[in-house]
Design a protein around this motif. Structure first.
Motif, PDB file in Angstrom:
ATOM      1  N   MET A 141       2.649  -5.575  10.163  1.00 22.34           N
ATOM      2  CA  MET A 141       1.378  -5.233  10.806  1.00 22.34           C
ATOM      3  C   MET A 141       0.531  -4.340   9.885  1.00 22.34           C
ATOM      4  N   GLU A 142      -0.113  -3.323  10.455  1.00 20.08           N
ATOM      5  CA  GLU A 142      -0.956  -2.421   9.668  1.00 20.08           C
ATOM      6  C   GLU A 142      -0.136  -1.773   8.554  1.00 20.08           C
ATOM      7  N   CYS A 143      -0.748  -1.583   7.392  1.00 20.61           N
ATOM      8  CA  CYS A 143      -0.045  -1.002   6.248  1.00 20.61           C
ATOM      9  C   CYS A 143      -1.054  -0.300   5.352  1.00 20.61           C
ATOM     10  N   LEU A 144      -0.587   0.654   4.568  1.00 23.75           N
ATOM     11  CA  LEU A 144      -1.494   1.379   3.691  1.00 23.75           C
ATOM     12  C   LEU A 144      -0.747   1.966   2.504  1.00 23.75           C
ATOM     13  N   ILE A 145      -1.513   2.265   1.456  1.00 21.85           N
ATOM     14  CA  ILE A 145      -1.016   2.985   0.290  1.00 21.85           C
ATOM     15  C   ILE A 145      -1.764   4.308   0.224  1.00 21.85           C
ATOM     16  N   ASP A 146      -1.020   5.393   0.118  1.00 23.79           N
ATOM     17  CA  ASP A 146      -1.565   6.743   0.056  1.00 23.79           C
ATOM     18  C   ASP A 146      -2.699   6.809  -0.969  1.00 23.79           C
ATOM     19  N   HIS A 147      -3.892   7.250  -0.537  1.00 21.83           N
ATOM     20  CA  HIS A 147      -5.022   7.280  -1.457  1.00 21.83           C
ATOM     21  C   HIS A 147      -4.940   8.414  -2.471  1.00 21.83           C
ATOM     22  N   SER A 148      -3.957   9.320  -2.313  1.00 23.88           N
ATOM     23  CA  SER A 148      -3.807  10.424  -3.267  1.00 23.88           C
ATOM     24  C   SER A 148      -2.622  10.240  -4.203  1.00 23.88           C
ATOM     25  N   SER A 149      -1.749   9.270  -3.892  1.00 24.02           N
ATOM     26  CA  SER A 149      -0.544   9.077  -4.691  1.00 24.02           C
ATOM     27  C   SER A 149      -0.025   7.666  -4.492  1.00 24.02           C
ATOM     28  N   ASN A 150       0.295   6.983  -5.571  1.00 24.57           N
ATOM     29  CA  ASN A 150       0.785   5.610  -5.460  1.00 24.57           C
ATOM     30  C   ASN A 150       2.227   5.518  -4.993  1.00 24.57           C
ATOM     31  N   SER A 151       2.921   6.645  -4.874  1.00 32.06           N
ATOM     32  CA  SER A 151       4.342   6.582  -4.526  1.00 32.06           C
ATOM     33  C   SER A 151       4.576   6.402  -3.033  1.00 32.06           C
ATOM     34  N   THR A 152       3.675   6.919  -2.170  1.00 38.24           N
ATOM     35  CA  THR A 152       3.868   6.855  -0.724  1.00 38.24           C
ATOM     36  C   THR A 152       3.111   5.677  -0.128  1.00 38.24           C
ATOM     37  N   TRP A 153       3.869   4.794   0.563  1.00 39.97           N
ATOM     38  CA  TRP A 153       3.296   3.636   1.247  1.00 39.97           C
ATOM     39  C   TRP A 153       3.802   3.635   2.676  1.00 39.97           C
ATOM     40  N   LEU A 154       3.007   3.090   3.598  1.00 42.88           N
ATOM     41  CA  LEU A 154       3.410   2.914   4.989  1.00 42.88           C
ATOM     42  C   LEU A 154       3.296   1.446   5.371  1.00 42.88           C
ATOM     43  N   ALA A 155       4.265   0.978   6.153  1.00 47.85           N
ATOM     44  CA  ALA A 155       4.235  -0.371   6.718  1.00 47.85           C
ATOM     45  C   ALA A 155       4.606  -0.263   8.186  1.00 47.85           C
ATOM     46  N   ALA A 156       4.398  -1.320   8.945  1.00 49.08           N
ATOM     47  CA  ALA A 156       4.708  -1.272  10.379  1.00 49.08           C
ATOM     48  C   ALA A 156       5.131  -2.640  10.882  1.00 49.08           C
ATOM     49  N   SER A 157       5.939  -2.620  11.929  1.00 46.75           N
ATOM     50  CA  SER A 157       6.246  -3.827  12.685  1.00 46.75           C
ATOM     51  C   SER A 157       5.528  -3.741  14.031  1.00 46.75           C
ATOM     52  N   TYR A 158       5.748  -4.739  14.880  1.00 48.40           N
ATOM     53  CA  TYR A 158       5.043  -4.826  16.153  1.00 48.40           C
ATOM     54  C   TYR A 158       5.269  -3.586  17.025  1.00 48.40           C
TER      55      TYR A 158
END
Length: 297
Positions: free
Chosen positions: A132-149
């Protein structure tokens, strides 16, 4: 689908495949989305979930089109072989792109987990089932978020090489979100992640832990959420034809009256220099009721 030479042989596709040899009186599972015995009780062949098209041509062959591509059976559905290699049928819900390295991309896909790209190709996947919704930290390329339903959010601090659950409301059993639960990173403070479940929740440590910040009464999952880049204290959220906003970061919320033409808001944006100037897109088919603009919040 019914075998054209044997009316008693029927196969039905839903999440899985079920077969009847007596015209629908009794059924057996012949294709299961997982081989894990805890779900797959009778050892059916593993076939990708969510079947959309079933086809019985002459000659005993049987085809299914599903979220993974195409599978074929040559023994009337008892066993299956995947033949969809090369078919590009993935449906993406959301994506996130790094603000520092355009090679870094993360994409949430219907029934095909979450794909990541850290070079010229998509070379990995986060095991989220439906992504689902996902993002990459705009201040650091190391932190990413992903999601399921329903808002179960995953996090990596290793540029996608290892992932873990966050203490989000869904994971802790406190509150579920919508099928595609909206959340976003504060445009001005990278530590803050704001999410819309039935309530609005906030994390101050990039998604690891969450606290409820909304005070309005709502029993239905929120479908959209927006944090204004001009002023992060302005947060807009809602579902169907309802909208709430705060101008003080969540301490106080007010209801917003929407135009009569708005059926259900599908997305939202704001002016980068004026948090009161907003645009929303609306679902529905009536002419002239697609995008709405407000200059006073």
């Amino acid at each position: 689908a019914v075998d054209p030479t044997n009316a008693e042989l029927v196969i039905v596709g839903g999440v899985n495949l079920h077969k009847s040899t007596d015209g629908g009186q009794t059924w057996n599972c012949v294709g299961m989305w997982t081989s894990y015995s805890g779900y797959n009780k009778n050892g059916a062949d593993e076939v990708h979930a969510d079947h959309h098209m079933l086809y019985f041509p002459e000659g005993g062959r049987f085809y299914t089109g599903n979220d993974g591509g195409i599978d074929v059976s040559t023994n009337s559905g008892d066993n299956w072989t995947y033949i969809g290699s090369g078919i590009q049928n993935t449906q993406f819900y959301r994506l996130g792109v790094s603000q520092q390295n355009s090679d870094y991309v993360i994409c949430g896909a219907q029934d095909n987990s979450t794909f990541i790209k850290t070079s010229s190709t998509f070379d990995g996947a986060v095991s989220t089932g439906d992504g689902m919704e996902c993002l990459i930290d705009h201040s650091s390329n190391s932190t990413w978020l992903a999601a399921s339903y329903y808002g179960n959010i995953y996090k990596t601090t290793t540029t996608g090489s290892s992932w873990g659950y966050t203490n989000n409301p869904r994971y802790l059993g406190l509150e579920s979100g919508g099928w595609v639960t909206p959340y976003m990173q504060d445009p001005n403070d990278a530590n803050n992640i704001i999410g819309g479940y039935k309530s609005v929740w906030k994390s101050t440590n990039k998604g690891t832990d969450w606290t409820k910040i909304s005070t309005f009464s709502n029993s239905t999952s929120l479908s959209y959420l927006h944090v204004a880049s001009a002023n992060s204290d302005y947060i807009y959220t809602g579902r169907n034809g309802a909208m709430w906003k705060t101008t003080d970061g969540g301490s106080n919320w007010s209801s917003v009256s929407l135009p009569s033409g708005v059926q259900s808001i599908t997305y939202m944006a704001s002016n980068h220099s004026d948090a009161n100037e907003i645009w929303v897109s609306s679902s529905g088919y009536s002419s002239g009721n697609k995008v709405f603009h407000s200059t006073n919040g």
